[in-house]
Design a protein around this motif. Structure first.
Motif, PDB file in Angstrom:
ATOM      1  N   ARG A   1      -0.085  71.481 -18.637  1.00 25.02           N
ATOM      2  CA  ARG A   1       0.920  72.283 -17.963  1.00 25.02           C
ATOM      3  C   ARG A   1       1.584  71.502 -16.830  1.00 25.02           C
ATOM      4  O   ARG A   1       1.040  70.518 -16.351  1.00 25.02           O
ATOM      5  N   GLN A   2       2.741  71.973 -16.450  1.00 28.25           N
ATOM      6  CA  GLN A   2       3.471  71.360 -15.345  1.00 28.25           C
ATOM      7  C   GLN A   2       4.041  72.443 -14.445  1.00 28.25           C
ATOM      8  O   GLN A   2       5.039  73.084 -14.780  1.00 28.25           O
ATOM      9  N   PRO A   3       3.407  72.658 -13.292  1.00 27.66           N
ATOM     10  CA  PRO A   3       3.957  73.620 -12.324  1.00 27.66           C
ATOM     11  C   PRO A   3       5.276  73.111 -11.777  1.00 27.66           C
ATOM     12  O   PRO A   3       5.539  71.899 -11.783  1.00 27.66           O
ATOM     13  N   PRO A   4       6.113  74.003 -11.265  1.00 25.64           N
ATOM     14  CA  PRO A   4       7.407  73.571 -10.738  1.00 25.64           C
ATOM     15  C   PRO A   4       7.246  72.558  -9.626  1.00 25.64           C
ATOM     16  O   PRO A   4       6.469  72.755  -8.690  1.00 25.64           O
ATOM     17  N   GLY A   5       7.936  71.458  -9.733  1.00 27.57           N
ATOM     18  CA  GLY A   5       7.915  70.432  -8.709  1.00 27.57           C
ATOM     19  C   GLY A   5       6.668  69.575  -8.678  1.00 27.57           C
ATOM     20  O   GLY A   5       6.488  68.763  -7.760  1.00 27.57           O
ATOM     21  N   LYS A   6       5.801  69.722  -9.677  1.00 32.20           N
ATOM     22  CA  LYS A   6       4.545  68.972  -9.708  1.00 32.20           C
ATOM     23  C   LYS A   6       4.413  68.185 -11.009  1.00 32.20           C
ATOM     24  O   LYS A   6       5.220  68.314 -11.916  1.00 32.20           O
ATOM     25  N   GLY A   7       3.382  67.393 -11.076  1.00 38.09           N
ATOM     26  CA  GLY A   7       3.149  66.571 -12.249  1.00 38.09           C
ATOM     27  C   GLY A   7       2.423  67.315 -13.352  1.00 38.09           C
ATOM     28  O   GLY A   7       2.072  68.489 -13.217  1.00 38.09           O
ATOM     29  N   LEU A   8       2.201  66.615 -14.440  1.00 34.36           N
ATOM     30  CA  LEU A   8       1.486  67.188 -15.568  1.00 34.36           C
ATOM     31  C   LEU A   8       0.009  67.347 -15.249  1.00 34.36           C
ATOM     32  O   LEU A   8      -0.598  66.473 -14.627  1.00 34.36           O
ATOM     33  N   GLU A   9      -0.540  68.459 -15.710  1.00 38.00           N
ATOM     34  CA  GLU A   9      -1.961  68.738 -15.497  1.00 38.00           C
ATOM     35  C   GLU A   9      -2.617  69.020 -16.839  1.00 38.00           C
ATOM     36  O   GLU A   9      -2.255  69.992 -17.529  1.00 38.00           O
ATOM     37  N   TRP A  10      -3.574  68.186 -17.222  1.00 37.16           N
ATOM     38  CA  TRP A  10      -4.333  68.418 -18.442  1.00 37.16           C
ATOM     39  C   TRP A  10      -5.265  69.604 -18.239  1.00 37.16           C
ATOM     40  O   TRP A  10      -5.990  69.685 -17.251  1.00 37.16           O
ATOM     41  N   MET A  11      -5.255  70.524 -19.208  1.00 35.44           N
ATOM     42  CA  MET A  11      -6.092  71.710 -19.102  1.00 35.44           C
ATOM     43  C   MET A  11      -7.322  71.628 -20.001  1.00 35.44           C
ATOM     44  O   MET A  11      -8.416  72.037 -19.612  1.00 35.44           O
ATOM     45  N   GLY A  12      -7.131  71.143 -21.207  1.00 31.83           N
ATOM     46  CA  GLY A  12      -8.257  71.065 -22.116  1.00 31.83           C
ATOM     47  C   GLY A  12      -7.829  70.594 -23.487  1.00 31.83           C
ATOM     48  O   GLY A  12      -6.635  70.513 -23.784  1.00 31.83           O
ATOM     49  N   THR A  13      -8.827  70.293 -24.312  1.00 34.21           N
ATOM     50  CA  THR A  13      -8.596  69.713 -25.631  1.00 34.21           C
ATOM     51  C   THR A  13      -9.600  70.259 -26.626  1.00 34.21           C
ATOM     52  O   THR A  13     -10.761  70.487 -26.273  1.00 34.21           O
ATOM     53  N   ILE A  14      -9.125  70.456 -27.851  1.00 30.47           N
ATOM     54  CA  ILE A  14     -10.030  70.771 -28.951  1.00 30.47           C
ATOM     55  C   ILE A  14      -9.908  69.642 -29.967  1.00 30.47           C
ATOM     56  O   ILE A  14      -8.804  69.298 -30.394  1.00 30.47           O
ATOM     57  N   ALA A  15     -11.024  69.062 -30.308  1.00 22.95           N
ATOM     58  CA  ALA A  15     -11.023  67.905 -31.195  1.00 22.95           C
ATOM     59  C   ALA A  15     -10.969  68.332 -32.663  1.00 22.95           C
ATOM     60  O   ALA A  15     -11.083  69.519 -32.985  1.00 22.95           O
ATOM     61  N   ASP A  16     -10.809  67.352 -33.541  1.00 25.67           N
ATOM     62  CA  ASP A  16     -10.731  67.637 -34.973  1.00 25.67           C
ATOM     63  C   ASP A  16     -12.002  68.292 -35.488  1.00 25.67           C
ATOM     64  O   ASP A  16     -11.972  69.054 -36.471  1.00 25.67           O
TER      65      ASP A  16
END
Length: 120
Positions: free
Chosen positions: A40-55
């Motif tokens: 996600r990217q909040p307004p005026g901020k950088g990208l933030e990784w939240m989570g991942t689901i693998a294969d």
């Protein structure tokens, strides 16, 4: 080429649960060496990784969001989903889904993003 498309409500009230789905075209979400992420990217901020689901279905979460985040998948629909509970205005952001290629060590395909607003 993989194509990813986010879907879900764009407006929430504080304390509600955000639910987003990413539909993947051209390639199975169970195929190695790919994993599938929410960012996600909040307004005026950088990208933030939240989570991942693998294969293989294993999930990994950002420590700062782990207590409120859940990622799941529906393999029959080739979709994966994000749930974020107890949202606050600080959770307002553009939410992206992306494919992570472990060979590259990077996200190589992204959805266009979906705006989420949290307001009472």
């Amino acid at each position: 080429q993989a194509q990813l498309q986010e879907s879900g409500p764009g407006l929430l009230k504080p304390s509600q649960t955000l639910s987003l789905t990413c539909t993947v075209s051209s390639g199975s979400i169970t195929t190695s060496p790919y994993a599938w992420s929410w960012i996600r990217q909040p307004p005026g901020k950088g990208l933030e990784w939240m989570g991942t689901i693998a294969d293989d279905g294993l999930t990994y979460y950002s420590p700062s969001l782990k207590s409120r985040t859940s990622i799941s998948r529906e393999t029959s629909k080739n979709e994966f989903s994000l749930q974020l509970i107890s949202v606050t205005p600080e959770d307002a952001a553009v939410y992206f889904c992306a494919r992570h290629d472990r060979r590259l060590g990077a996200n190589d395909y992204w959805g266009q993003g979906t705006q989420v607003t949290v307001s009472s």
